[in-house]
Design an enzyme around this catalytic site. Structure first.
Site, PDB file in Angstrom:
ATOM      1  N   GLY A 123       0.822  -1.204   0.000  1.00 21.13           N
ATOM      2  CA  GLY A 123       0.000   0.000   0.000  1.00 21.13           C
ATOM      3  C   GLY A 123       0.853   1.250   0.000  1.00 21.13           C
ATOM      4  O   GLY A 123       1.970   1.253   0.515  1.00 21.13           O
ATOM      5  N   GLU A 159     -34.880 -11.581  -9.752  1.00 26.37           N
ATOM      6  CA  GLU A 159     -35.732 -12.612 -10.347  1.00 26.37           C
ATOM      7  C   GLU A 159     -36.337 -13.517  -9.282  1.00 26.37           C
ATOM      8  O   GLU A 159     -36.516 -14.711  -9.507  1.00 26.37           O
ATOM      9  CB  GLU A 159     -34.935 -13.453 -11.370  1.00 26.37           C
ATOM     10  CG  GLU A 159     -34.317 -12.657 -12.497  1.00 26.37           C
ATOM     11  CD  GLU A 159     -35.350 -11.948 -13.352  1.00 26.37           C
ATOM     12  OE1 GLU A 159     -36.521 -12.380 -13.347  1.00 26.37           O
ATOM     13  OE2 GLU A 159     -34.989 -10.948 -14.005  1.00 26.37           O
TER      14      GLU A 159
END
Length: 617
Positions: A183, A379
């Protein structure tokens, strides 16, 4: 010119016990349909109008604009190409594409400063620690490499001592030795604590920490011999410039080796790094992945069967027979829920199995996660759908109690199989034994859910309240019913004459693994009424290990048989040629953050911040 195949991957393919093309044809309905599928997919993949900058590198507005344009083009080109069948249009659209928690100083505070405090001598602390603590310099901790994460002995970055100049010479000898993931390395840091293999007079003494300046303190540009940049977009932590780092004969003073616990002159013993095993040879890795490979085949075959059932049902409905609708709805609802639940768990398992690389968008997994895990709710929310399946099961079960003969997927509900006598020996590799075990579990759980529902009604609850009170049992019964269908369907499809003996053998192992893995993970269901014994479950565990060993040589070829081209898969880790690392670096270099050596934010924010802090020292 075709890319040179990775030799390890070529060996895997050459060692397969079957012809993957045979299974490709089996999965997609024969050679003619496979040929047509590939032809239609290529129309999209090879179309220059669909070539564009990687979506991961675009802003949301750019992505929207690009996707809108592509959507319009898809409609136009389907018409021009005469693609009218649902299968052709689905294959053509398959290539269509229709989020930071940590800032850039994270590793400076969490790793860089603690390492200086813990491993630097008093003299070294006086030189660097005050600057670091006062943010006159920004540092990171560079240990993880592109090809080496937890395998510390395997680190490839070298620090070779030159006794003539009393310097260390830093080098990155291979692509896999590139420092990857630290990082605040990509654009922010000007120093790092580097973990590198120490070499003295040709001998390796293992990994040691070195303090290394990587950027000029005046203009923030990389120092000579240093290649550094951002690794590109990831699943999260968008505000953290995780980076890559390479060295080409970079010299640092001898005093830059952090020497609180060791000095160069004290080393006399050579430490040899052992070869790193292939990741797929770890049984724990196989146990993470192979059951999901088996599940993928199980659900794919179930889907093909459902397509057949659907069209057969539509024919009957067209003739006015709507009696097929309840079973069609119940079966599709249960299978949609079951498959998407397993898929969600499988995506995350695959991401973790890839280590840190699975977190990068280069793997393709974050996109799969974000685009497909909503399937558990869209769905039809899965629990609601399972309860719809359960409603059909309750109706069918009650019909059987009235003497009606059941057919189709619920025929087995006409009775619960008797509990076997204690001590009965079973061959849990026998597919019929496995089918009977799943059938018995489903029938028993449907029976018990019905009894629970009746009990709730007898307490005075109305039907909706009774149904809600028994919902957990009902969902469990519906899930067991769906799992029974999947196992039975998998076994039944193995009798297909299109399969040769080798393909049938490897698919049989997958079917056995899928069923046994579920039995072990849900052993309580099978042990609860004594249908299976503890000995049966122990036998199942042993068989799982044996099946994984047998499937190991065929694992790559089994994935190949899904027939996903690189253009569809869109994954650096999943490249067909297996040449991952060089393409991973190339992909990262294409990130917008790497278009310039020094990002404009340095001049706006970081440069005045650093200069003001240095002036205070």
């Amino acid at each position: 010119m075709a890319a040179k195949m990775n030799p390890d991957l070529k060996k895997e393919r050459d060692g397969a016990s079957f012809d993957p093309e045979k299974i490709v044809n089996f999965l997609y309905g024969g050679p003619d349909r496979v040929r047509r599928r590939r032809e239609v997919v290529s129309l999209a993949l090879d179309d220059p109008d669909f070539q564009h900058e990687d979506l991961n590198f675009m802003s949301r507005e750019q992505q929207y604009e690009t996707q809108l344009k592509k959507s319009i083009l898809v409609v136009q080109k389907q018409k021009e190409l005469g693609l009218v069948s649902p299968e052709d249009m689905g294959n053509y659209n398959y290539n269509g594409v229709f989020k930071s928690m940590s800032g850039p100083f994270g590793l400076h505070t969490s790793m860089f400063l603690p390492t200086l405090r813990g491993q630097a001598t008093a003299e070294q602390k006086a030189k660097w620690l005050k600057m670091a603590e006062n943010y006159a310099i920004i540092g990171t901790y560079a240990q993880t490499e592109m090809g080496h994460g937890t395998f510390l002995r395997g680190l490839e970055t070298t620090s070779t001592y030159d006794p003539q100049t009393q310097e260390f010479v830093l080098n990155t000898p291979t692509p896999t030795g590139t420092k990857w993931w630290p990082g605040c390395l990509g654009k922010t840091s000007n120093y790092c604590v580097l973990m590198a293999q120490l070499y003295i007079h040709g001998k390796s003494y293992g990994p040691h920490p070195f303090m290394v300046q990587i950027r000029n303190l005046q203009d923030h540009k990389p120092l000579p011999g240093v290649t550094v940049g951002d690794i590109g977009p990831k699943f999260g932590y968008a505000g953290n410039d995780n980076g890559f780092l390479r060295f080409d004969n970079v010299r640092i003073p001898r005093d830059n080796m952090l020497m609180k616990y060791s000095r160069v002159m004290n080393y006399t013993i050579q430490v040899a790094g052992q070869p790193e095993p292939q990741v797929l040879d770890y049984v724990t890795q196989q146990y993470k992945l192979f059951p999901y490979l088996a599940a993928a085949y199980a659900f794919m075959l179930a889907a093909r069967s459902m397509i057949f059932v659907y069209f057969r049902s539509m024919e009957k409905i067209g003739r006015g027979d709507i009696t097929v609708l309840p079973e069609l709805h119940a079966l599709s609802s249960g299978l949609k829920s079951l498959s998407s639940w397993v898929m969600n768990a499988g995506i995350e398992e695959c991401r973790m199995a890839c280590g840190g690389h699975g977190y990068s968008h280069a793997s393709g997994i974050p996109s799969i996660y974000m685009e497909h895990t909503p399937a558990a709710t869209y769905e039809g929310e899965n629990t609601v759908l399972m309860l719809q399946t359960a409603r059909y099961l309750m109706k069918s079960y009650n019909q059987s109690l009235q003497g009606e003969k059941l057919a189709g997927s619920v025929a087995y509900l006409s009775g619960v199989q008797p509990v076997p006598a204690a001590g009965r020996t079973r061959n849990v590799l026998d597919l019929n034994v496995l089918i009977q075990a799943f059938q018995h579990r489903a029938a028993r759980l449907v029976h018990e859910a019905a009894l629970q529902l009746k009990k709730e009604r007898q307490t005075g609850k109305d039907q909706p309240d009774a149904w809600n009170a028994a919902a957990v049992d009902l969902v469990k019964a519906a899930k067991a019913h769906s799992q029974y269908f999947v196992v039975k369907n998998f076994a039944d499809r193995l009798t297909d004459p299109a399969l040769d003996s080798a393909a049938r053998a490897v698919l049989t192992r997958l079917c056995q693994l899928y069923a046994l893995h579920d039995i072990v993970n849900s052993s309580g269901d099978f042990l609860e009424d004594g249908y299976l014994t503890g000995a049966d479950i122990r036998q199942a565990r042993r068989h799982i290990n044996a099946l994984m060993a047998k499937l190991r040589p065929d694992a790559v070829a089994l994935v190949d048989a899904f027939d996903f081209p690189d253009g569809i898969l869109n994954s650096i880790l999943g490249r067909y040629d297996g040449n991952v690392y060089q393409h991973l670096l190339e992909w990262a270099k294409a990130s917008p953050l790497n278009k310039t050596d020094v990002h404009e934010s340095y001049y706006k924010y970081l440069k005045p911040f650093l200069e003001a802090n240095r002036a205070k020292l």
